[in-house]
Write an enzyme that holds these catalytic residues in place. Structure first.
Site: not given
Lengths: 553, 553
Positions: A82, A146, A177, A203-204, A206
């Site tokens: 994402g 993905r 992941d 990266k994220t 979240d």
């Protein structure tokens, strides 16, 4: 008509700040290998799985001030998963630093995520191209995807493509992941005696990929600031109008870092933190009762308005709802034909109620009808309930409404309840990166180049001291395997990077928990406003509150 | 912990810019009465209804450079209707200008909207109080409300309260209805030989209160820029991920100015403009077919993503849906008991289908089931369908999905369709006002003081030349009755301010219409980013594109 917004044009001219040792001549840069972090309890198993790359040390990048000559490097880069604000700046940092080391270096961007490696679809990153994307949001420069590179066959294919393209290194920008797979790929390459480095970049939005040496994943800063802007605006609206309770669902499936940071930034009346729900094994009923009681208490002060934050992944953390979903998946999987013959919702619901366990049947019955319908209708191609499509914010509203009616009937509640629901996620993933994320990502690109030129592999780019001014940031590299543990995935024990959940004993949560009852009753809203890229330092360069509380003084 | 965000603190120090003639000593200010605007075709009727105040001229404020002595003024101010960024700055402008004219002047804020006048609930606006709200969003300083002062009894009560408080003037900050009522109240006071001025200030994020002399209502600028920030971010996400069609509903019930401005700012793939739908008597089916055809065409280029903007009030503008809603309201109103005896949706739907006219019955049958349910279930206390609660964006998605299935079946469409829905409204109404709105509103406060000190009444504050730099803005006052026409409301002819809808012959719409087919097919997204309060002039001081196209050179 212009094809770029004014901000877009001006923003592209921004020169990201770099940590001291990366801002000068980087040809002579080097590193000190430093023993950091505790002994990994899984080191035995990890050593078996990653015999070549496990056991490396953290490296701290320092300017050795030698002026060695660097050969040109050929590097491939890929975006995985994402979107997160700052991705383009990692690539810009890579491009500029590779060019600084040797102007004949080349950078290749694999298209559409990891599948671009497998399909060997790529584009050359030129100055002309990268200049269009500096300090911009999104991943549209080379796209993302993905697909996961995790099988032996995929590793082979990746090696073949990297060889064909004569790459010295592959930089994988992704979440937990993707970085796990980067470590496995690094091991695979190393085991084949290939000198191609594999470097990961954290990266994220979240915020769940972090540890002592990876203080934050990029994108979190910009995303939470964008959501906090909106939440603050809604709080002000709620307070000004005095007539709505706003229920806001926030992106973040596994961890509630986003909800927690937004709560610290904006001080809404209530925020549910999934990790706490799980820890306390809280039932859905008790979460609803908590919220209803906040509403009742505020109504006694004639404040029939408020704001509640709900993390996207909440329902999976509620034990009995999690069980219900599992049971439905199993029942409907085992009795596909029979279920398909039930044509109305009433009949389906009746059949289900008979076949569910006693507890799950009760939980199902307690849910509002349209959520029951979502559970039965919106299933994925494998027949499973699609958790991300369940409108948790509406579920909560409907159940709170019901609870308030009961409280009204028994005389406990005398207020008025009207609600609005919101979901913020896509609004923040592609915003123009904040100065923090622009600087951080650009620096990570530089660090990747240093790690590559030092022939390190299986490392993730790292900066410590992120709560300090950029000039004091400490660049380094962390062996990805240092973040790993063993977990069961589909019945097999696999090495994975453990998701960093909200620590209930950590300062950010404790700061929130100490204040939440006050914020619940007494309107304490804070309005952060839109992200500023210009202006006073404290307005446009401040890190997140989470980072300040975790790492700041 | 700090109780204000950093931006909040810094923003309060901002000094709004003022037009040339308001920026110096305003004691000597005066005006020239100028004949402006065309002859009002309803002037005969309006003259009868507003014998004292109708027929006044536009006044252009000029600095006469006399230094006359001004007596202290006592002014009341009230916020009416929905929030719009900048409301606090109108009050700050009023406060500072009243103080400039005579430091003994007083400003009283009526609480909770017009009901605050009727209930005589008010607070004194002090320097200490107003300093906490300068350049901030929201209406929380004194609150707002939707009570209307429109009956003779309410006029009497208002007069009594104004007399008790010895007010020289009442400033009403509101939209078209509030300004209409301000004009009627001005007439009432004048007819009683009261010298209390009533001055209106044009507020609404919807942008539908405007004319040649009122170039923009305040709040529109900030709201559309906030929505455009989010739409641009979503466009970038959509393009980066390449897998979702985002359907975004935007606030704005009667007029599509917000959707149009956002379209010009961000260039999404499709934007529905309600005024055009009405003009062309477009059916719901044809709107759906248009959108589906955009999706089909993009899929041929392998672009299975996009962004569609939908104005909140759309369904009321679709002739056959409007008729359906009217029929349902009437049928359910006339047959309340019978309908109440039908306990399942299936039975209700069957009964309705039998009793609706042929066309409406067909339209009802064409709607997705959950929208049918919304039409039957979510009714207001009078039994009417609640149009604002209908999830138009989901209705469009479901119907587009159905259409695409048909096109797939006949081989026309080979793409993939996944969707996300959003609604933006509350996110923008209370944002920190842009520099434009901060300057505009502060200036409007000054203008109100000038109009009051000149003993004008029934006027609305006005600035022309808004697309130019603030120093060149031309302050003035427009007789509210100049904007009025006669319309039937509840069976009676009433004087009203006609809502300014999107002009299909105007430059903003024509600019959009000339480009939309290109934007539909070819990804042409523009990313405006967050509102900037600091930085280069073109980044933080630009007006809306609508204003530039309407009034710019």
């Amino acid at each position: 008509m212009e094809n770029y917004s004014v901000l877009d044009k001006v923003r592209k001219q921004y020169n990201p700040k770099l940590p001291g040792c990366l801002s000068g001549n980087i040809s002579g840069i080097g590193y000190d290998a430093v023993e950091k972090g505790e002994e990994n309890p899984e080191s035995g198993k990890l050593k078996q799985l990653l015999p070549v790359t496990f056991g490396k040390k953290y490296v701290k990048i320092t300017n050795k001030n030698t002026s060695r000559e660097n050969k040109p490097l050929s590097v491939g880069v890929v975006l995985s998963g994402g979107q997160a604000p700052g991705g383009h700046n990692v690539i810009a940092g890579l491009f500029d630093s590779l060019n600084k080391i040797n102007p004949k270096s080349t950078l290749t961007g694999f298209l559409g995520g990891p599948s671009g490696i497998l399909d060997n679809k790529a584009v050359a990153i030129t100055k002309e191209l990268i200049d269009k994307y500096r300090n911009t949001g999104g991943f549209d420069l080379i796209g993302s995807g993905r697909t996961k590179i995790e099988t032996e066959e995929q590793f082979e294919k990746s090696l073949q493509v990297c060889r064909e393209r004569k790459l010295d290194a592959l930089v994988i920008i992704g979440g937990d992941d993707s970085n796990t797979n980067a470590a496995l790929l690094a091991e695979f390459f190393a085991s084949k005696k290939e000198s191609i480095s594999v470097i990961g970049v954290p990266k994220t939005i979240d915020g769940d990929l972090k540890c002592d040496l990876i203080e934050a994943s990029f994108g979190f800063d910009t995303a939470v600031k964008t959501y906090s802007e909106l939440i603050g605006n809604i709080e002000r609206d709620s307070k000004s109008a005095g007539k709505y309770w706003h229920f806001i669902k926030l992106m973040g499936r596994s961890a509630s870092h986003i909800a927690l940071e937004c709560a610290l930034q904006t001080r809404p009346n209530w925020t549910v933190i999934s990790e706490e729900v799980q820890k306390k094994s809280q039932s859905l009923e008790s979460i609803i009762n908590e919220i209803a009681s906040v509403i009742v208490n505020r109504s006694k002060n004639n404040e029939n308005y408020g704001v509640v934050l709900i993390p996207e992944g909440l329902i999976e953390f509620i034990p009995e709802v999690g069980s219900l979903i599992k049971e439905i998946n199993k029942l409907l999987g085992d009795n596909e034909q029979q279920f398909a013959s039930l044509l109305t919702f009433e009949k389906q619901s009746e059949w289900l109620t008979k076949n569910l366990s006693g507890i799950s049947s009760k939980v199902f019955a307690s849910l509002p009808k349209n959520i029951q319908e979502q559970l039965l209708m919106d299933r994925d191609p494998h027949g499973n309930v699609q958790v991300s499509k369940i409108e948790t914010e509406k579920l909560v509203i409907l159940m709170v409404e019901k609870r308030l009616k009961e409280l009204k009937a028994d005389g406990t509640y005398k207020g008025k309840f009207s609600s609005q629901n919101h979901f913020f996620g896509y609004e923040g993933r592609c915003a123009f990166p904040s100065n923090f994320d622009a600087d951080y990502c650009y620096s990570l690109g530089f660090i990747a180049t240093v790690l590559i030129s030092e022939r390190l592999t299986g490392y993730m780019t790292s900066i410590t001291g992120l709560s300090k001014p950029v000039s004091e940031w400490v660049p380094g590299g962390v062996p990805i395997s240092m973040l790993m543990t063993m977990e069961e995935r589909k019945g097999k024990m696999k090495p994975v990077i453990k998701k960093a959940l909200v620590e209930l004993e950590g300062t950010p949560f404790k700061t929130f928990a100490a204040k939440r009852d006050e914020w619940a009753l007494k309107t304490s809203y804070i309005y952060p406003g839109a992200i500023q890229y210009f202006g006073p330092d404290e307005v446009c360069n401040a890190p997140t509150i989470t980072l300040m509380l975790e790492k700041g003084k």
